[in-house]
Design a protein around this motif. Structure first.
Motif: not given
Length: 179
Positions: A83-87, A97-99, A174-176
């Protein structure tokens, strides 16, 4: 007599027309072949650059195409997805985004035997996770939704620099899920 003279003039014009058409076809075909050769030369040069050339550069797959039997994967999938916080994007809101990130490795590479082992990958897992997180957090949601290719290339470059090897040759999401 006028009909015969008219027929002869039409026949002469047809012969001239066929001659001019043949001349135009020959000149177009030679120009076309020269253009095709130039385009193929440019494409060959770009392919070398995209693969890091023959100098063993770390960007891209310098080893060329990898056979299916020589591919191994590892990554952050399933319960390990990131789980990444985007700009912040153009709307000014915070997005994340969950990737699931999958790295493809060339098992035929000389470095795979030492760097691609389960123990080696487990020891570097958090560093790789940091590279992925730092890279993806520098993009906005709009940039990633439009084209995630540059982000994948940047992640690949950083991981290859981390290992100082190109046995890892591809990055796949593979999954976003964007939020």
């Amino acid at each position: 007599m006028k009909k015969n003279l008219l027929s002869i003039i039409i026949l002469a014009l047809l012969v001239v027309n066929i001659g001019m058409t043949a001349f135009m076809m020959l000149s177009v075909m030679t120009t076309n072949s020269q253009t095709a050769k130039l385009i193929s030369d440019i494409a060959a040069a770009l392919e070398l650059e995209a693969n890091g050339g023959n100098t063993g550069g770390f960007s891209g797959s310098a080893s060329g195409n990898v056979g299916v039997s020589n591919i191994a994967t590892f990554g952050f999938t399933g319960d390990d997805q990131l789980t990444i916080n985007l700009k912040p994007g153009s709307d000014g809101k915070a997005h994340y985004m969950l990737v699931e990130v999958v790295f493809s490795m060339n098992t035929a590479s000389a470095d795979y035997a030492t760097l691609g082992t389960s123990e080696s990958l487990a020891g570097m897992r958090e560093l790789i996770k940091g590279k992925v997180t730092n890279t993806l957090s520098s993009y906005t949601i709009e940039e990633l939704q439009a084209d995630d290719g540059p982000a994948k290339e940047k992640i690949l470059e950083e991981v290859q620099e981390l290992y100082n090897s190109n046995f890892i040759y591809d990055v796949t999401f593979s999954s976003v899920l964007y939020q």
